[in-house]
Design a protein around this motif. Structure first.
Motif, PDB file in Angstrom:
ATOM      1  N   SER A   1      -6.761   4.649  -4.359  1.00  0.00           N
ATOM      2  CA  SER A   1      -7.049   6.216  -4.499  1.00  0.00           C
ATOM      3  C   SER A   1      -7.777   6.460  -5.100  1.00  0.00           C
ATOM      4  O   SER A   1      -9.435   7.138  -4.447  1.00  0.00           O
ATOM      5  CB  SER A   1      -5.930   8.044  -4.063  1.00  0.00           C
TER       6      SER A   1
ATOM      7  N   SER B   1      -0.732   3.792  -4.090  1.00  0.00           N
ATOM      8  CA  SER B   1      -1.759   4.169  -3.571  1.00  0.00           C
ATOM      9  C   SER B   1      -2.301   5.746  -4.141  1.00  0.00           C
ATOM     10  O   SER B   1      -3.703   5.723  -3.788  1.00  0.00           O
ATOM     11  CB  SER B   1      -0.857   5.199  -1.946  1.00  0.00           C
ATOM     12  N   GLU B   2      -2.010   5.662  -4.890  1.00  0.00           N
ATOM     13  CA  GLU B   2      -2.441   6.771  -6.324  1.00  0.00           C
ATOM     14  C   GLU B   2      -3.296   5.728  -6.945  1.00  0.00           C
ATOM     15  O   GLU B   2      -4.920   6.684  -7.140  1.00  0.00           O
ATOM     16  CB  GLU B   2      -1.392   7.038  -6.905  1.00  0.00           C
TER      17      GLU B   2
ATOM     18  N   ASN C   1       4.378   5.206  -3.438  1.00  0.00           N
ATOM     19  CA  ASN C   1       3.447   5.740  -3.810  1.00  0.00           C
ATOM     20  C   ASN C   1       2.397   6.075  -5.269  1.00  0.00           C
ATOM     21  O   ASN C   1       1.131   5.852  -5.669  1.00  0.00           O
ATOM     22  CB  ASN C   1       4.889   7.488  -5.147  1.00  0.00           C
TER      23      ASN C   1
ATOM     24  N   SER D   1      -0.550   5.686   3.575  1.00  0.00           N
ATOM     25  CA  SER D   1      -0.488   5.231   3.424  1.00  0.00           C
ATOM     26  C   SER D   1       0.922   4.203   4.422  1.00  0.00           C
ATOM     27  O   SER D   1       0.351   3.276   4.147  1.00  0.00           O
ATOM     28  CB  SER D   1       0.121   4.573   1.790  1.00  0.00           C
TER      29      SER D   1
ATOM     30  N   ILE E   1       0.710  -1.127  -0.074  1.00  0.00           N
ATOM     31  CA  ILE E   1       0.297  -0.275  -0.174  1.00  0.00           C
ATOM     32  C   ILE E   1       0.608   1.195   0.442  1.00  0.00           C
ATOM     33  O   ILE E   1       0.384   2.091  -0.662  1.00  0.00           O
ATOM     34  CB  ILE E   1      -0.739  -0.487   1.438  1.00  0.00           C
ATOM     35  N   ASN E   2       1.899   1.248   0.799  1.00  0.00           N
ATOM     36  CA  ASN E   2       2.565   2.095   1.158  1.00  0.00           C
ATOM     37  C   ASN E   2       3.345   2.381  -0.007  1.00  0.00           C
ATOM     38  O   ASN E   2       5.206   2.380   0.246  1.00  0.00           O
ATOM     39  CB  ASN E   2       3.242   2.164   2.420  1.00  0.00           C
TER      40      ASN E   2
ATOM     41  N   ILE F   1      -5.363   8.396   0.950  1.00  0.00           N
ATOM     42  CA  ILE F   1      -4.615   7.102   0.856  1.00  0.00           C
ATOM     43  C   ILE F   1      -3.406   7.891   0.387  1.00  0.00           C
ATOM     44  O   ILE F   1      -1.953   7.245   0.575  1.00  0.00           O
ATOM     45  CB  ILE F   1      -5.776   6.380  -0.061  1.00  0.00           C
ATOM     46  N   ASN F   2      -3.664   8.544  -0.964  1.00  0.00           N
ATOM     47  CA  ASN F   2      -2.232   8.854  -1.169  1.00  0.00           C
ATOM     48  C   ASN F   2      -1.521   9.638  -0.663  1.00  0.00           C
ATOM     49  O   ASN F   2      -1.177  10.762  -1.537  1.00  0.00           O
ATOM     50  CB  ASN F   2      -2.530   9.238  -2.841  1.00  0.00           C
ATOM     51  N   SER F   3      -1.350   9.632   0.834  1.00  0.00           N
ATOM     52  CA  SER F   3      -0.007  10.313   1.259  1.00  0.00           C
ATOM     53  C   SER F   3       0.783   9.311   2.159  1.00  0.00           C
ATOM     54  O   SER F   3       0.767   8.339   2.232  1.00  0.00           O
ATOM     55  CB  SER F   3      -0.832  11.472   2.332  1.00  0.00           C
ATOM     56  N   ASN F   4       1.991   9.799   2.091  1.00  0.00           N
ATOM     57  CA  ASN F   4       2.887   8.981   2.406  1.00  0.00           C
ATOM     58  C   ASN F   4       2.628   8.276   3.827  1.00  0.00           C
ATOM     59  O   ASN F   4       2.273   7.000   3.908  1.00  0.00           O
ATOM     60  CB  ASN F   4       4.448   9.389   2.570  1.00  0.00           C
TER      61      ASN F   4
END
Lengths: 333, 333
Positions: A82, A78-79, A75, B78, A72-73, B72-75
């Motif tokens: 999203s 996770s985009e 970039n 996530s 998940i972690n 979700i899409n943040s370091n």
DNA sequence: GGGAACTCCGGTAACGTTGCCGGGATTTTT
DNA sequence: AAAAATCCCGGCAACGTTACCGGAGTTCCC
């Protein structure tokens, strides 16, 4: 603990049968408008909420979509997640997200659990080592539509959504050529990874189309992504290229820093291009030209086609390829 | 279309009753070890998976945990999600993840949907504008344990998991003081955001503890995170500080670049420290000293205490504070 | 050797909802 | 006015599982 209101409660209070209440709430047609009204009124008063679990059990329709990603972690993922969640909530679907941590066993475990949850669709990006897709096929055999994205494997026949990495690489190299570069080096990734192969092919084809001979000395593969990038950069720099096309942004940034330390000016002496458009690339000095992959759009599209297959009950097994976008910044101007 | 295997199928094939099969699978004690073995064997052969939905219905326990994050899409988020999913799958819970996109209406909609799905617990990090937590209270009234993490609000009484940002800021500033800095500026975030307040307080207290007078001219708030950071940097630089403590890494990086353009050497003339430990911070030049927040651990801990409350049926409403770690790099050496 | 305890199993009723079927009451048609 | 159609509603079974109860068979003990 307040017990939730059920249709039985409504039926008892109104002295009518359970089925009638159910019909009233479902807005069926063989129901008297008056009784329907009284039922709805009481339901509002008691704040009745249909029990999702019970509905799912009898209708075999959960509106839950399972998602499995390696990590998940990251970039990119996770985009994508999203994009998926945004579309899912819009279309009244629920998401169950699992991560495999790049482990095949955890991946299979997750898929099995999701299937046991009666998911109505599966969205998956497989781990690096996934070769045998039996568990995915199991899901398909249970009539669960499957859509793969990004990390796809040919062994599974299903709709797939990917990014055209070949074209991205081609555009990046073409851009360098148009800037006047003649001696373009390439720092690639692990030799057998599909990502590496596609990006390298784009590089080679761009050179060929513009009648530039490719030179094996200008092409270096890194066995692992991070590991020996610095070595590769040193070697490549010894060939004094006028541009470097790197497999990803991290490598490109390391290349920039190394080259600067050696007294080269970027982009004056050497132009450098990366891949991914990580947030990093906009803030390094000089800002890095790179290839943007539309992660959010990939997620949204994958979710869209999956929902389509769920509702239309048609599995088209198409391949969707999204285009990349070249983000030109100072490192190649 | 292959119908999923049920305990009925197992019972029929073995010529025993449904209840016996159920007992065998549940590992109850009043079951013959031999029959249990044969049942388990057949279950493995036919790849039986218990139907989660049916189990949920009868046990009134879905083992689904709802998660709502702003993005979700943040370091950071996530990472937290990553920690949550890892622990959840280990403990045999399922996650439903929603993102609010920093919009209160979407946040409420998501919570309501999750509650309708009979979630057994809610993990939430609220959006910037969430002030009135009625929907969260609704969930609590339905006996759903709630744990807030990171973006918490005092209006909700529940267990909370946060990072000690105050201490992180304190440590960062203390580090600068020990390096000999006397005129330490601060570029802060939106004035009323709890994050901004805590980090500023850590900054102020560190100065006070080391007998350094704070100077309002050295403290600038950015209304939004990105927007007028460059303005703030310009203003702050006019005061010729010997160090800048920035609200986050992005601001710090912009500060580095602006200062360098103006001819300052980093860390020679000005030392700069950020906050977050974004991946960026390791690759910029010079590498950025920053405060690491343990996102993964926050997620894991929040999930852990939530599961605890679900299973022990005790809501302790405690506050858990995780410590940060100062990552010293070149920008402050 | 007879009662007590234990072992193990099957039957039945739930959980909350939907879908189908049948049937009484009312309306429409011929 | 009888037949047909329509309108509503209740009853029952099902979805897959668990919980509870009762009972047949075995073992145990004095």
């Amino acid at each position: 603990m307040i017990k939730p209101v059920t249709i039985k409660d409504l039926a008892r209070q109104l002295n009518i049968s359970i089925s009638t209440v159910s019909r009233a709430l479902r807005n069926a047609n063989d129901i008297n408008p008056d009784t329907k009204e009284t039922v709805l009124k009481l339901a509002r008063e008691l704040e009745y909420e249909p029990n999702f679990i019970a509905q799912s059990l009898v209708k075999k329709q959960t509106r839950i979509i399972g998602v499995v990603v390696p990590l998940i972690n990251s970039n990119y993922f996770s985009e994508a997640l999203s994009g998926m969640t945004d579309l899912a909530i819009e279309q009244n679907y629920h998401l169950m997200i699992c991560q495999s941590n790049e482990r095949v066993d955890l991946e299979n475990k997750s898929i099995r659990k999701l299937v046991a949850c009666n998911i109505n669709g599966l969205l998956i990006s497989v781990s690096k080592d996934t070769k045998s897709p039996e568990v995915i096929r199991e899901a398909q055999n249970k009539n669960i539509p499957v859509v793969m994205f990004d990390r796809i494997i040919p062994e599974v026949s299903c709709t797939k959504v990917i990014v055209d990495e070949y074209e991205g690489a081609y555009k990046a190299v073409e851009h360098l050529i148009r800037k006047g570069c003649k001696k373009i080096a390439h720092i690639g990734g692990p030799r057998d990874l599909s990502v590496s192969k596609k990006r390298k092919q784009g590089y080679l084809d761009a050179l060929r189309d513009y009648k530039i001979e490719d030179d094996p000395k200008l092409i270096i593969h890194c066995k692992s992504f991070e590991e020996d990038a610095s070595n590769a950069i040193r070697k490549v720099l010894a060939e004094s290229p006028d541009a470097i096309f790197c497999i990803n942004d991290l490598t490109a940034i390391m290349a920039i820093q190394y080259a600067r330390k050696k007294g080269f000016s970027i982009p004056g002496d050497i132009r450098i291009v990366g891949f991914n458009n990580d947030p990093v690339s906009g803030v390094v000095q000089p800002a890095l030209t790179t290839v943007m992959q539309p992660g959010y759009e990939v997620g949204k599209l994958a979710m869209g086609v999956l929902i389509d297959e769920i509702e239309k009950k048609t599995a088209k097994h198409k391949l969707f390829t999204l285009r990349t976008r070249l983000v030109t910044r100072l490192s190649s101007r």
